[in-house]
Design a protein around this motif. Structure first.
Motif, PDB file in Angstrom:
ATOM      1  N   HIS A 113     -63.197  85.812  20.584  1.00  0.00           N
ATOM      2  CA  HIS A 113     -64.223  85.332  21.506  1.00  0.00           C
ATOM      3  C   HIS A 113     -64.849  84.013  21.041  1.00  0.00           C
ATOM      4  O   HIS A 113     -65.496  83.330  21.839  1.00  0.00           O
ATOM      5  CB  HIS A 113     -65.295  86.399  21.728  1.00  0.00           C
TER       6      HIS A 113
ATOM      7  N   CYS B  63     -60.928  81.580  20.962  1.00  0.00           N
ATOM      8  CA  CYS B  63     -60.318  81.424  22.292  1.00  0.00           C
ATOM      9  C   CYS B  63     -61.279  81.947  23.348  1.00  0.00           C
ATOM     10  O   CYS B  63     -60.938  82.837  24.140  1.00  0.00           O
ATOM     11  CB  CYS B  63     -59.006  82.189  22.372  1.00  0.00           C
TER      12      CYS B  63
ATOM     13  N   GLU C  65     -62.326  80.799  26.081  1.00  0.00           N
ATOM     14  CA  GLU C  65     -61.910  80.661  27.479  1.00  0.00           C
ATOM     15  C   GLU C  65     -61.004  81.814  27.917  1.00  0.00           C
ATOM     16  O   GLU C  65     -61.081  82.270  29.066  1.00  0.00           O
ATOM     17  CB  GLU C  65     -61.228  79.301  27.722  1.00  0.00           C
TER      18      GLU C  65
ATOM     19  N   VAL D   1     -63.293  84.866  28.436  1.00  0.00           N
ATOM     20  CA  VAL D   1     -64.071  84.701  29.674  1.00  0.00           C
ATOM     21  C   VAL D   1     -63.184  84.971  30.886  1.00  0.00           C
ATOM     22  O   VAL D   1     -63.589  85.650  31.832  1.00  0.00           O
ATOM     23  CB  VAL D   1     -64.703  83.284  29.744  1.00  0.00           C
ATOM     24  N   GLU D   2     -61.967  84.459  30.861  1.00  0.00           N
ATOM     25  CA  GLU D   2     -61.050  84.680  31.992  1.00  0.00           C
ATOM     26  C   GLU D   2     -60.740  86.169  32.170  1.00  0.00           C
ATOM     27  O   GLU D   2     -60.737  86.681  33.293  1.00  0.00           O
ATOM     28  CB  GLU D   2     -59.752  83.897  31.762  1.00  0.00           C
TER      29      GLU D   2
END
Length: 196
Positions: free
Chosen positions: A166, A169, A171, A174-175
């Motif tokens: 977290h 990476c 992003e 979050v995706e």
């Protein structure tokens, strides 16, 4: 929607079968959830020993908090670099006597609590993110246990990533969370007005 990391994943996993009405979906990041083999952890055990434990905790928290904190963060982040905002956290606030006692209590209760956990309803959507270079936990050990207890869990393994997906990476995490939210929104959620 619950998001948890490492040993913090134990709490939502234990809550899920007890209060399924409270949880719509879970994103587990580098989860430590399967009972683990015994580890000596001598310094932590000595810090909790009656009589001498308080003296050891005092030494740890007054003399070596920066060393202990930075060593733990490097291990957690590795093989990735430690993000600057984590390295800048105040070590003395994190390596404190209450935090050491809390960590010891969590570790001593962990195996028994997780061994008592039964099958988790396949209707509860769970997404799991692991780094394949995790130096804190063995991602294969824990993913096998999750698969046995929840046959519908979705897994994402990030190559070259350690115990902090977290942060390394963000992003991707979050995706995955956005996908969980979109897939598990009820029509009532769509009608709510945005919060100002």
């Amino acid at each position: 929607m619950l998001v948890a990391h490492s040993i913090g994943c134990a709490a939502p996993l234990l809550l899920a079968p007890r209060r399924p009405d409270l949880i719509r979906a879970m994103l587990l990041i580098a989860p430590c959830c399967r009972p683990v083999p015994f580890k000596p952890l001598l310094l932590l055990r000595m810090a909790m020993t009656p009589l001498i434990g308080s003296a050891i905790r005092r030494q740890m928290t007054t003399r070596w908090p920066e060393m202990i904190f930075h060593s733990a963060v490097r291990t957690s982040a590795g093989p990735n670099p430690v993000p600057e905002y984590l390295a800048a956290l105040p070590a003395r606030h994190i390596v404190s006597s209450p935090s050491i006692e809390t960590m010891a209590a969590e570790l001593s209760a962990f195996n028994a609590d997780m061994a008592a956990l039964g099958h988790i309803s396949s209707e509860l959507p769970i997404t799991v993110v692991f780094g394949d270079r995790d130096r804190v936990i063995d991602h294969r050990w824990h993913s096998e246990w999750i698969r046995r207890n929840h046959d519908q869990a979705l897994f994402k393994t990030l190559r070259g990533v350690g115990h902090l997906p977290h942060h390394v990476c963000a992003e991707v995490c979050v995706e995955l969370l956005e996908r969980l939210v979109e897939a598990n929104m009820s029509p009532m959620d769509n009608r709510r007005s945005p919060v100002a």
